[in-house]
Design an enzyme around this catalytic site. Structure first.
Site, PDB file in Angstrom:
ATOM      1  N   GLU A 103       7.154 -11.865 -22.234  1.00 49.13           N
ATOM      2  CA  GLU A 103       6.849 -10.483 -21.843  1.00 49.13           C
ATOM      3  C   GLU A 103       5.665  -9.929 -22.640  1.00 49.13           C
ATOM      4  O   GLU A 103       4.815  -9.210 -22.110  1.00 49.13           O
ATOM      5  CB  GLU A 103       8.086  -9.587 -22.016  1.00 49.13           C
ATOM      6  N   LYS A 109       2.290  -1.328  -8.747  1.00 54.46           N
ATOM      7  CA  LYS A 109       3.584  -1.094  -9.402  1.00 54.46           C
ATOM      8  C   LYS A 109       4.732  -1.770  -8.666  1.00 54.46           C
ATOM      9  O   LYS A 109       5.679  -2.258  -9.267  1.00 54.46           O
ATOM     10  CB  LYS A 109       3.833   0.415  -9.487  1.00 54.46           C
ATOM     11  N   ARG A 159       1.128   2.090  -5.727  1.00 53.53           N
ATOM     12  CA  ARG A 159       1.389   1.007  -4.782  1.00 53.53           C
ATOM     13  C   ARG A 159       0.120   0.252  -4.406  1.00 53.53           C
ATOM     14  O   ARG A 159       0.179  -0.716  -3.641  1.00 53.53           O
ATOM     15  CB  ARG A 159       2.034   1.551  -3.513  1.00 53.53           C
ATOM     16  N   CYS A 197       0.852  -1.187   0.000  1.00 57.90           N
ATOM     17  CA  CYS A 197       0.000   0.000   0.000  1.00 57.90           C
ATOM     18  C   CYS A 197       0.881   1.228   0.000  1.00 57.90           C
ATOM     19  O   CYS A 197       2.097   1.121   0.142  1.00 57.90           O
ATOM     20  CB  CYS A 197      -0.845  -0.015   1.273  1.00 57.90           C
ATOM     21  N   LYS A 248       2.243  -8.407 -21.022  1.00 56.11           N
ATOM     22  CA  LYS A 248       1.647  -7.093 -21.326  1.00 56.11           C
ATOM     23  C   LYS A 248       0.172  -7.246 -21.686  1.00 56.11           C
ATOM     24  O   LYS A 248      -0.672  -6.472 -21.261  1.00 56.11           O
ATOM     25  CB  LYS A 248       2.402  -6.405 -22.480  1.00 56.11           C
ATOM     26  N   HIS A 293       4.713 -30.200 -27.546  1.00 55.00           N
ATOM     27  CA  HIS A 293       4.729 -31.031 -26.324  1.00 55.00           C
ATOM     28  C   HIS A 293       3.569 -30.666 -25.406  1.00 55.00           C
ATOM     29  O   HIS A 293       3.647 -30.840 -24.189  1.00 55.00           O
ATOM     30  CB  HIS A 293       6.069 -30.839 -25.584  1.00 55.00           C
ATOM     31  N   TRP A 304      -3.870  -1.923  -1.333  1.00 54.77           N
ATOM     32  CA  TRP A 304      -3.875  -3.097  -2.186  1.00 54.77           C
ATOM     33  C   TRP A 304      -4.245  -4.239  -1.241  1.00 54.77           C
ATOM     34  O   TRP A 304      -3.456  -4.638  -0.385  1.00 54.77           O
ATOM     35  CB  TRP A 304      -2.501  -3.365  -2.804  1.00 54.77           C
ATOM     36  N   ASN A 358       1.306  -0.934   6.113  1.00 54.42           N
ATOM     37  CA  ASN A 358       1.764  -1.501   4.841  1.00 54.42           C
ATOM     38  C   ASN A 358       2.462  -2.810   5.176  1.00 54.42           C
ATOM     39  O   ASN A 358       3.406  -2.812   5.958  1.00 54.42           O
ATOM     40  CB  ASN A 358       2.739  -0.534   4.152  1.00 54.42           C
ATOM     41  N   GLY A 359       1.983  -3.911   4.631  1.00 47.34           N
ATOM     42  CA  GLY A 359       2.615  -5.208   4.923  1.00 47.34           C
ATOM     43  C   GLY A 359       1.574  -6.232   5.312  1.00 47.34           C
ATOM     44  O   GLY A 359       0.387  -6.079   5.013  1.00 47.34           O
ATOM     45  N   GLU A 380      -1.710  -8.235 -18.357  1.00 50.04           N
ATOM     46  CA  GLU A 380      -1.778  -7.138 -17.383  1.00 50.04           C
ATOM     47  C   GLU A 380      -2.755  -6.045 -17.845  1.00 50.04           C
ATOM     48  O   GLU A 380      -3.560  -5.556 -17.075  1.00 50.04           O
ATOM     49  CB  GLU A 380      -0.402  -6.497 -17.210  1.00 50.04           C
TER      50      GLU A 380
END
Ligand code: BG6
Length: 588
Positions: free
Chosen positions: A466, A583, A28, A2, A470, A489, A72, A98-99, A473
């Site tokens: 990647e 982020k 955050r 957070c 993208k 396979h 978050w 935060n945590g 996300e």
């Protein structure tokens, strides 16, 4: 994870100063937010909302002291009740956290037995009630320290005491920074959020508590409640322009930033590049580690060093590396890649590697971050502030540094700069209006798809991973990148008529094998999309990209970034703040 922010001082509407501070911390976590301010009658007033912060200030409170939090969720759904700050039973203590308090349920059960009333499902609320409980026999400061020492896990808290008009804060794992002003003081999760107000800051260390009012800041050790004198640093950081200018979103602005950033890297980073290649040449085992996008840059690094410098570098996802450190020695070098420098899985892996005597080299974008400060060697990416949660320019900046370090290791740095410059030219071409229009049209065609598959071989394999990331996300479409050779396979079972399949057809030793994979997918009805310099009839869509050697990974991924972006736009989503993401991840 957070964002937490606190202010005490001469401002008459402290809550609005905190409100603006939170806006700079929203990367955050942004599922809900809240602010608590001490009004002139010494009563704490709280405003809490679900959703993103938006722009409406809080004008109906006169206050010179306030705390704020952007969330978050870890424990308890996204509700107003679970948003922070949380008050104790008396209403005179307000707390932001935060945590994760891993043993919160045991603590909660004993507090319930002592008659405390809980309003939320969060682990965080337990903290303010435990402090209230300790205050029955201890002073405020000792109560905060005693309570914090009971918490298991990585945490940072700020408690506002309305009666004493003082903040108490404590840190173990999650970042917390103190800002000293003239007649005003601040606390925040990130030093960048303090830059608009002060450059006089102190990065709290794990195991510290700090007590702050508008005149005094005192730092104590948590272990034995001993006061310690600390040095504040005056930051000479450039406050990057963080507005998005004429761009509709930070993601597309940051995609466009890449041309300038790559040019800057080829012209200004030689000293760091030479230092890192020297470190690698003298190490006995080098490991590239990172999370998310940084993990894929690390994987690309193993191909780049093998091909360019004939050096074997190992790769590990940082959240797994902690289980793989047994063979590390003081001759080992761990290169930790990170945009934020605060990702806890990486910080934790670095801590474990350090315990084994390994040296840590950080390739990081965030000056002053925990990783930057804890590393033995540091190379700043200089990609500028990256605000969009979906990382773009930090990825290509990592690739460019890894390519130049490898070329320098091979004694061919100027040749390395040449291929990066070629990739910049290719990137500029892709970012032109007509080319982007092609990518946009492709994205419009894919927007209603549920699945998209991307293959790549060699150094194009991490680019496929990647690209899929993208798309996932930004657009929430299930996309899967995989090594071209693994197609037959298993994954090929998922291909049927019209399934969109992308192939990164690099102009290197992987070309013909990748093309065979394309044929196999086409034969099962796949809708084939090709990226490369040589088009083939088999493709239903083809995006031409000039070959620039190993640096072709850069224009290749920029197309992947654009597809993700335009899919999000087509679906009316916010590419800067995708659901459920943040982020930098500071919880396990
Ligand atoms: C995630 C971000 O939280 O962390 C990703 O959403 C990022 O974009 C990952 O790649 C790793 O972050 P960092 O800051 O360590 O590179």
């Amino acid at each position: 994870m957070c964002g937490i922010f606190a202010y005490t001082g001469k401002a008459k509407q402290a809550q609005n100063l905190v409100f603006n501070g939170l806006k700079n911390l929203e990367y955050r976590g942004y599922d809900s937010w809240g602010i608590a301010a001490i009004a002139n009658d010494n009563k704490i007033q709280v405003v809490k909302k679900t959703g993103k912060i938006g722009n409406s200030a809080i004008n109906n409170i006169d206050s010179t002291m306030a705390i704020g939090h952007t969330r978050w969720a870890t424990h308890g759904g996204v509700t107003v009740k679970n948003a922070h700050p949380h008050l104790d039973c008396t209403g005179s203590l307000a707390l932001i956290h935060n945590g994760i308090i891993e043993n919160y349920d045991q603590i909660k059960n004993s507090l319930l037995k002592s008659g405390h009333r809980f309003l939320s499902e969060t682990d965080s609320e337990v903290a303010v009630h435990l402090i209230e409980e300790y205050q029955k026999k201890l002073g405020f400061e000792e109560a905060v320290i005693a309570a914090f020492k009971e918490f298991q896990g990585l945490n940072a808290i700020i408690v506002m005491n309305a009666d004493a008009r003082v903040f108490a804060a404590a840190k173990n794992g999650s970042p917390l920074i103190v800002g000293k002003g003239r007649g005003e003081n601040f606390l925040a999760s990130d030093a960048h959020a303090l830059l608009p107000y002060t450059r006089n800051i102190y990065f709290m260390e794990d195991g510290e508590a700090v007590f702050v009012d508008d005149k005094k800041i005192s730092v104590y050790t948590l272990s034995d409640y001993q006061q310690k004198s600390v040095n504040f640093t005056t930051l000479d950081w450039r406050q990057d322009k963080t507005d998005r200018g004429h761009y509709p979103h930070y993601m597309i602005k940051e995609i466009h930033d890449q041309v300038k950033i790559l040019e800057y890297i080829t012209g200004h980073q030689d000293e760091g590049i030479k230092k890192f290649s020297d470190l690698i040449s003298k190490s006995f085992g080098t490991y590239l580690v990172g999370c998310g996008t940084a993990a894929y840059a690390s994987l690309a690094g193993t191909y780049i060093f093998s091909k360019i410098a004939k050096f074997h570098l190992n790769f590990s996802v940082a959240s797994e590396f902690g289980y793989l450190v047994d063979f590390l020695t003081e001759k080992s070098l761990v290169i930790a890649l990170s945009q934020s420098g605060e990702t806890i899985d990486l910080i934790d892996a670095v801590r474990k590697a350090k315990k084994k005597g390994a040296r840590i080299a950080a390739l990081v974008n965030n000056l002053g971050s925990t990783l930057y400060r804890s590393a033995d060697y540091k190379l700043l990416l200089n990609a500028g502030v990256e605000k969009a949660v979906v990382s773009t320019k930090a990825f290509t900046a990592k690739l460019a540094h890894l390519i130049l370090i490898a070329y320098n290791l091979a004694g061919k740095l100027e040749e390395g700069k040449k291929v990066i410059r070629e990739s910049v030219a290719a990137a500029s071409r892709i970012l032109e209006y007509d080319y982007q229009k092609k990518v946009r049209n492709l994205a419009d065609k894919l927007a209603n798809q549920d699945h998209i598959y991307i293959i790549g071989r060699g150094v194009s394999y991490p680019v496929a991973l990647e690209t899929a990331l993208k798309i996932k996300e930004a657009s929430y479409i299930h996309a899967e990148g995989f090594a071209g050779g693994e197609l037959k396979h298993g994954v090929i079972a998922l291909i049927s008529k019209g399934t969109p399949c992308m192939a990164i057809l690099a102009d290197d030793e992987t070309y013909s094998d990748t093309l065979s994979g394309v044929m196999e997918m086409k034969a099962r009805g796949g809708y084939m999309i090709g990226l490369g310099s040589n088009n083939q009839q088999i493709f239903d869509e083809f995006l031409q990209i000039p070959d620039c050697g190993i640096a072709t990974v850069i224009p290749n991924i920029i197309i992947g970034q654009l597809i993700g972006y335009y899919l999000a736009v087509k679906k009316g989503l916010d590419p800067d703040k995708p659901r459920n993401l943040a982020k930098s991840v500071t919880v396990k």
